[in-house]
Design a protein around this motif. Structure first.
Motif, mmCIF file in Angstrom:
data_model
loop_
_atom_site.group_PDB
_atom_site.id
_atom_site.type_symbol
_atom_site.label_atom_id
_atom_site.label_comp_id
_atom_site.label_asym_id
_atom_site.label_seq_id
_atom_site.Cartn_x
_atom_site.Cartn_y
_atom_site.Cartn_z
ATOM 1 N N THR A 108 0.842 -1.186 0.000
ATOM 2 C CA THR A 108 0.000 0.000 0.000
ATOM 3 C C THR A 108 0.885 1.246 0.000
ATOM 4 N N VAL A 109 0.320 2.408 0.307
ATOM 5 C CA VAL A 109 1.064 3.661 0.240
ATOM 6 C C VAL A 109 1.022 4.350 1.603
ATOM 7 N N PRO A 110 1.947 5.252 1.865
ATOM 8 C CA PRO A 110 1.914 5.993 3.136
ATOM 9 C C PRO A 110 0.600 6.752 3.298
ATOM 10 N N GLY A 111 0.063 6.694 4.503
ATOM 11 C CA GLY A 111 -1.186 7.393 4.781
ATOM 12 C C GLY A 111 -2.428 6.575 4.533
ATOM 13 N N ALA A 112 -2.299 5.433 3.857
ATOM 14 C CA ALA A 112 -3.460 4.567 3.620
ATOM 15 C C ALA A 112 -3.833 3.836 4.901
ATOM 16 N N SER A 113 -5.083 3.383 4.966
ATOM 17 C CA SER A 113 -5.569 2.610 6.111
ATOM 18 C C SER A 113 -5.891 1.200 5.650
ATOM 19 N N THR A 114 -5.879 0.263 6.585
ATOM 20 C CA THR A 114 -6.229 -1.112 6.245
ATOM 21 C C THR A 114 -7.355 -1.602 7.138
ATOM 22 N N VAL A 115 -8.196 -2.462 6.573
ATOM 23 C CA VAL A 115 -9.291 -3.083 7.303
ATOM 24 C C VAL A 115 -9.263 -4.578 7.007
ATOM 25 N N ASP A 116 -9.269 -5.379 8.048
ATOM 26 C CA ASP A 116 -9.318 -6.840 7.909
ATOM 27 C C ASP A 116 -10.763 -7.302 7.989
ATOM 28 N N ILE A 117 -11.187 -8.118 7.024
ATOM 29 C CA ILE A 117 -12.567 -8.596 6.958
ATOM 30 C C ILE A 117 -12.578 -10.108 6.839
ATOM 31 N N LEU A 118 -13.420 -10.729 7.629
ATOM 32 C CA LEU A 118 -13.695 -12.151 7.471
ATOM 33 C C LEU A 118 -15.062 -12.275 6.804
ATOM 34 N N ALA A 119 -15.117 -12.971 5.689
ATOM 35 C CA ALA A 119 -16.366 -13.108 4.939
ATOM 36 C C ALA A 119 -16.864 -14.540 5.007
ATOM 37 N N ALA A 120 -18.167 -14.680 5.203
ATOM 38 C CA ALA A 120 -18.850 -15.971 5.117
ATOM 39 C C ALA A 120 -19.879 -15.852 4.004
ATOM 40 N N THR A 121 -19.952 -16.841 3.136
ATOM 41 C CA THR A 121 -20.785 -16.680 1.958
ATOM 42 C C THR A 121 -21.370 -17.996 1.463
ATOM 43 N N THR A 122 -22.531 -17.900 0.855
ATOM 44 C CA THR A 122 -23.159 -19.029 0.170
ATOM 45 C C THR A 122 -22.957 -18.925 -1.338
ATOM 46 N N ARG A 123 -22.030 -18.094 -1.762
ATOM 47 C CA ARG A 123 -21.688 -17.962 -3.180
ATOM 48 C C ARG A 123 -20.741 -19.087 -3.620
ATOM 49 N N THR A 124 -20.732 -19.350 -4.914
ATOM 50 C CA THR A 124 -19.838 -20.345 -5.499
ATOM 51 C C THR A 124 -18.468 -19.725 -5.763
ATOM 52 N N PRO A 125 -17.375 -20.441 -5.465
ATOM 53 C CA PRO A 125 -16.049 -19.906 -5.777
ATOM 54 C C PRO A 125 -15.911 -19.560 -7.255
ATOM 55 N N SER A 126 -15.187 -18.490 -7.524
ATOM 56 C CA SER A 126 -15.018 -18.001 -8.890
ATOM 57 C C SER A 126 -13.629 -18.331 -9.417
ATOM 58 N N LYS A 127 -13.556 -18.589 -10.714
ATOM 59 C CA LYS A 127 -12.262 -18.776 -11.365
ATOM 60 C C LYS A 127 -11.734 -17.481 -11.946
ATOM 61 N N ALA A 128 -12.567 -16.445 -11.956
ATOM 62 C CA ALA A 128 -12.155 -15.162 -12.534
ATOM 63 C C ALA A 128 -11.191 -14.450 -11.602
ATOM 64 N N PRO A 129 -10.098 -13.918 -12.118
ATOM 65 C CA PRO A 129 -9.136 -13.202 -11.269
ATOM 66 C C PRO A 129 -9.789 -12.012 -10.556
#
Length: 398
Positions: free
Chosen positions: A20-41
């Protein structure tokens, strides 16, 4: 949608950048989902339904405050994005349940309070969009709790309203399972829930099921916040009754001039949506009083939102206040000046100065349009009916 206003709507967005860059902030997220995994980048999960409850661990970099306004979610139409001016991923990993549990405990150990905020997004939302919006909410509200995203299979397409609705139905067992897991975890002291628009449906159904099975809601759930619920009034009444008397505080944010919910009302047989009722009129006044539901009426709040569905999202003051209330364990009716009054004072007449606020509206039912969708409007407008067509037409001017 402010999410798509600048660079067009990204297909992915979660290809990690090297740093990242100086001055940027970070947020950690844990996601739970019923979606199908994607092959798209950069997509991680699709809008299709999966039989499993899947998990992801994501770290989002948010641009320096000097390069963004509170409430903005700037994204790039090309990968991987510029962390100096756009939301980007620093890490985006799919997890199994055991890995998710381990990482969750690590995140919880870094908080002052053992508190979790579960966010449930609305209609027309792709996986990366849900991730970035929760990151923005957590950052702009100075959230002290661990942010957990529950994301159900929305195709992220304006004309997949009925598919999205059925996907919300499909996901209620999974959300209940997630909430039960948090309740059982001895490291968790408090659970707060925030839902928007169609996300209120899956939230209310999961809570109703839990209450019926256990004769009460999970006692660690301390507050439930329902923003612009796209839920039938009569169904909402039964859902609340079925949850029993031993409920945590519920706060409902409504706006009588919400045009998106007005369009939804036409689709659902002209039955009012609970997010657009007048809380001072009967039978709603008595219903809310008897059910002990705190109602914040945003009808008189003036913003640039032509659909009037995202008012709750367009006041930085509101989101900051919610963050403080969650951190302090306060209810919205603690005897101090009412939140609704403060919102009106802060935003009424603000017009152009308010527009891009920190908030929770990821997308609006039926009426929110992104640039890609506009290209395919033509013949599909007719199928929406005259009322919905005029509402969507307004949205294209965003």
């Amino acid at each position: 949608m402010s999410l798509a206003a600048c660079a067009g709507r990204p297909e992915g967005g979660l290809i990690p950048v090297a740093k990242t860059v100086p001055g940027a902030s970070t947020v950690d997220i844990l996601a739970a989902t019923t979606r199908t995994p994607s092959k798209a980048p950069g997509q991680l999960y699709t809008g299709e339904r999966d039989n499993n409850l899947n998990f992801a661990d994501i770290t989002v970099s948010i641009p320096p405050d000097a390069n963004r306004r509170i409430g903005d979610v700037q994204t790039s139409s090309s990968e991987p994005g510029d962390p100096s001016k756009e939301f980007v991923a620093l890490k985006a990993n799919r997890l199994d349940e055991a890995e998710a549990l381990k990482i969750f405990h690590e995140k919880l150990s870094r908080t002052h309070k053992r508190q979790v905020l579960v966010f449930v997004h609305g209609f027309n939302t792709r996986f990366p969009e849900a991730v970035f919006r929760l990151a923005q909410i957590a950052h702009d509200s100075n959230l002290g709790a661990v942010p957990v995203l529950f994301t159900w299979p929305s195709r992220g397409n304006l004309f997949s309203y009925t598919y999205d609705r059925e996907s919300a139905n499909y996901s209620r067992d999974a959300l209940e399972r997630l909430l039960r897991g948090l309740q059982r975890d001895p490291a968790v002291d408090e659970i707060d829930i925030l839902a928007h628009s169609m996300g209120n449906w899956v939230t209310l159904e999961a809570l109703r099921q839990m209450a019926i099975r256990d004769k009460r809601l999970a006692p660690k759930i301390k507050s439930v916040m329902l923003a612009s619920p796209d839920v039938d009034v009569d169904v909402f009444r039964r859902q609340i009754v079925d949850m029993g008397e031993d409920r945590p505080p519920f706060t409902l944010f409504v706006a009588r001039d919400d045009e998106a919910l007005g369009a939804s009302r036409k689709v659902w047989g002209d039955i009012p949506r609970i997010g657009a009722v007048n809380p001072q009129e009967e039978p709603y006044q008595s219903m809310f009083r008897e059910a002990r539901i705190n109602v914040i009426d945003l009808t008189d709040v003036t913003t640039d939102d032509k659909l009037k569905h995202s008012k709750f999202a367009e006041s930085p003051e509101v989101v900051a206040m919610i963050g403080r209330r969650i951190a302090g364990g306060q209810s919205f009716n603690d005897g101090k000046a009412g939140l609704g009054e403060k919102v009106v004072q802060a935003t009424a007449g603000a017009g152009a100065t308010v527009g891009q606020a920190a908030g929770m509206a990821i997308s609006a039912p039926i009426a929110i349009v992104d640039p890609r969708t506009r290209e395919s409007m033509g013949s599909q407008f007719d199928s929406l009916g005259e009322n919905a067509r005029s509402t969507v037409g307004d949205a294209t001017h965003y």
